[in-house]
Structure formats: structure tokens, C-alpha cells
Design a protein around this motif. Structure first.
Motif: not given
Length: 392
Positions: A217, A261, A272
Motif C-alpha cells: 500500500r 489495509q 492482501k
């Protein structure tokens, strides 16, 4: 459904009037029973560095809305923040709050549009309620979208002060949301959310496929990450970097899934991106939480622009993810350099989430295109895209 193309068609009167946005050409290579490669070509022109250089701040801000038909408010707010940072101009709490409300309103509009068009097309008639609310926000709060805005400019013909205007907009939002999500409970099944049984079957199949791991991320709230990006933007290859950005050499993912997340740090990286249904639910959950998000904008005390220590930089969160602007001004306050990195460039990096999740995936031949389209839809590019499946 190609949402960016839909938005372009709905915001321009003729093909000749459409912005020259370029697009994504995505090729998925399938051999025997598996996807062996994913090729992504991004033809979006880096217009900012070419068009803005040499222009005044006022000219840049005037041009911004005409260049971006998707996330137009987000682009303009990011430009304002970057320019105000470069000019060392302070911004009042009222202005910050008004801009945050506009950003949230635009994000909600685009997320609802994506949800309805891609997942529940039978609810198209409900789009008008959210769109009307967004347009009302623009009329009531548009005064904040200038450098050194005067609050009174937004109050002509109105007896409401900025705080009262936000309170009234909150009531309008509640009414709009009643048309859209009131009947849905937090843990409703996908069928009860209005997704067709055919689409639900495809999503269930996706959850059984052995997808690869998604990209990390994006954390542009971390100053070390911002510093890494700035160093790349100062290099001779800056234009190429804006098209294919990385952090420490690695592609990143941004958007609703990445935000989830960030909130839920208990999920391991191996998990993920593997549950496609969870990504669909995350989009809906963000929409469902719209009233709470707007309430937080109203109720927070003194507000400050995100602390980006690098002068002339701005970070804005949009429906599709994190938007980054950087401006460098001359002594006469004309633009020396302007750089923009949009969420699409992060999410559709040639070695990013789409490639890492699909490459090596074993699945039936007839499922290659629909499964690839599902992932593209969830990553939600802000430019038109084309998908081609190559049977090697």
C-alpha cells in the motif's frame, strides 16, 4: 464497465471537445491453462509539465478544471495546496474544512457511480440523488477553490455562515443516502446488496483462484516516502517516473483497498489482494460510511492541511487513491516545473498489483477476460482502458 470513458462521454458534448487523456492498453497473455504475462501500456500524456510551465498561478488554476474531467475537484484542491505551500500562504480553518467537504463529496459521487455502473446497474436512477448533492456542495462551497479565498464570496445571497452551510449540506447528504444505502445492513450478502447472481458467481470463483500478492500500500503520509518520491522527481528521468512511480524501486497500490489495509494493520501481506469479494465490499463500505466521514469534517476542531514538509507539494486523497502535486515557482511566481502523480499511475504500474495478482494464475480459458476485467474495475483507472487477451 469503463467508468472513465463513461464520465468523459457524460462531461463533454462532442468527441472533438474531449480532453486528450490517453488511456491504458492492457494485454493479458494466456498459455494452456494459465496467465503467463500482463503487459500494461499507459499513454496518458504528462500535460502538467508541458502546459503549465511559464504560466502564472492564476492561469494554472484556470486551466486545471478543463484538463481533468475525473477527480476535477481533487486535482484543483491539490493544485491550490501545492501553490499555497510554494507561496508560503496560510489557509484558514474555514477554507480547509470547505475543501475537505468538496473532496469528500466528489469521492462519494465517483464511488457511487462506480458501484452502480459496475455492480448494480439496475440502480442507475439513484445516481441523481448523490450527483445533486455534489452539485449543491460545489455551489455552496466553491468559494474556497481559489488562492486566498474570502469566505464572504461564498455567502452572497445567503444568510448562512460556513459552519451553517456544512450543517445544511449534512442534512441533504442524509436524505441522499437514504435513497441509496439505508436498506442495506453492514454484513449484507452481495446478492442483497443488489449484485446479480451471475456476478456473485464470478466473484466467488475469483476467491478460489490462487492470485498472486498485491503491491504494498502507498504511504505518502510518511515523510520518508515523500522524500523518496521527491528525489525521483528531481532526477533527469522525472517524466518517466510520473508515468511509472515507485517507492524504493517497488510499485505501490492506492485506493479504497489500500485505505482499508492502513486502518486494519492486522492483515498480513500474503492475504492482501487475494480476496476479490473483500475488495468489492470495501468499496461499498466506504460509500456506506459517507455520513460519518462528512460528520468528522464538520465536528473536528482546528484543521490543518496534511503536513508535507517539502515546499510546493500537496497530497490529496481521492476516490481512487492518493493524488500528488508538486510545483516549483520562479521569483515572479510563474511556474518553473509542475509534476502530477495520479492514483492510476500507481495502480497500473507495469509491475504493479494487476500484474502481480494475475501473472501465473491458473484458471479456465473462458474466465481469463472476465476475471481480468474484475480486477481492472476494482483498481478503477481514471482514464479509458482497453483489454486484450492474447492466446499464446
Amino acid at each position: 464497465m469503463n467508468i472513465a470513458a463513461e464520465l468523459a462521454n457524460s462531461n463533454t458534448k462532442s468527441e472533438s471537445a474531449q480532453p486528450k487523456t490517453g488511456g491504458l492498453n492492457i494485454q493479458v497473455v494466456y498459455l494452456r491453462d494459465r496467465i503467463t504475462d500482463v503487459l500494461i501500456h499507459n499513454s496518458r500524456p504528462m500535460v502538467a509539465s508541458r502546459i503549465f510551465v511559464g504560466r502564472s498561478v492564476e492561469q494554472v488554476l484556470a486551466l486545471m478544471p478543463s484538463l481533468f474531467y475525473v477527480c476535477g475537484v481533487g486535482q484543483l484542491v491539490a493544485a491550490l495546496q501545492a501553490i499555497e505551500s510554494a507561496l508560503n500562504k496560510p489557509v484558514s480553518t474555514e477554507v480547509i474544512r470547505a475543501r475537505e467537504a468538496l473532496l469528500m463529496a466528489e469521492s462519494l459521487r465517483e464511488q457511487v457511480f462506480s458501484w452502480v455502473i459496475n455492480w448494480t446497474p439496475q440502480n442507475k436512477s439513484k445516481l441523481c440523488h448523490i450527483v445533486d448533492w455534489f452539485n449543491t456542495c460545489k455551489r455552496r462551497l466553491g468559494w474556497s477553490l481559489t488562492v486566498e479565498p474570502q469566505v464572504v464570496e461564498g455567502l452572497k445571497g445567503s444568510e448562512l455562515d460556513p459552519a451553517q452551510a456544512l450543517d445544511e449540506l449534512q442534512l441533504h447528504l442524509r436524505e441522499a443516502m437514504q435513497h441509496f444505502v439505508l436498506k442495506y445492513k453492514k454484513n449484507s450478502s452481495l446478492v442483497k446488496l443488489g449484485i446479480s447472481s451471475e456476478r456473485c458467481g464470478l466473484l466467488a470463483a475469483c476467491d478460489e483462484y490462487p492470485f498472486g500478492v498485491a503491491a504494498n500500500r502507498l504511504l505518502l503520509g510518511n515523510q520518508d516516502v515523500v522524500t523518496d518520491v521527491i528525489q525521483a522527481l528531481d532526477a533527469p528521468s522525472a517524466t518517466a517516473f510520473c508515468l511509472q512511480p515507485t517507492v524504493a524501486g517497488l510499485p505501490q497500490e492506492t485506493g479504497s483497498w489500500a485505505r482499508r489495509q492502513l486502518i486494519n494493520n492486522t492483515a498480513s501481506r500474503k492475504q492482501k489482494g487475494k480476496n476479490v469479494t473483500a475488495r468489492v465490499r470495501t468499496l461499498f463500505d466506504e460509500i456506506r460510511q459517507a455520513e460519518a466521514r462528512f460528520e468528522s469534517i464538520i465536528s473536528e476542531g482546528d484543521k490543518k492541511v496534511d503536513s508535507v514538509k517539502t515546499k510546493g507539494c500537496a497530497i490529496v486523497e481521492t476516490a481512487r487513491g492518493t493524488l500528488f502535486h508538486r510545483v516549483q515557482l520562479s521569483e515572479s511566481n510563474t511556474v518553473k516545473d509542475y509534476q502530477i502523480i495520479a492514483p492510476t499511475e500507481w495502480n497500473f504500474h507495469p509491475h504493479g498489483t494487476l500484474k502481480t495478482m494475475l501473472s501465473g494464475l491458473t484458471l479456465p480459458r473462458e474466465q481469463v477476460k472476465p476475471v481480468s476485467e474484475i480486477l481492472i474495475t476494482l483498481l478503477d483507472p481514471c482514464v479509458p482502458w482497453q483489454l486484450e487477451v492474447i492466446h499464446a
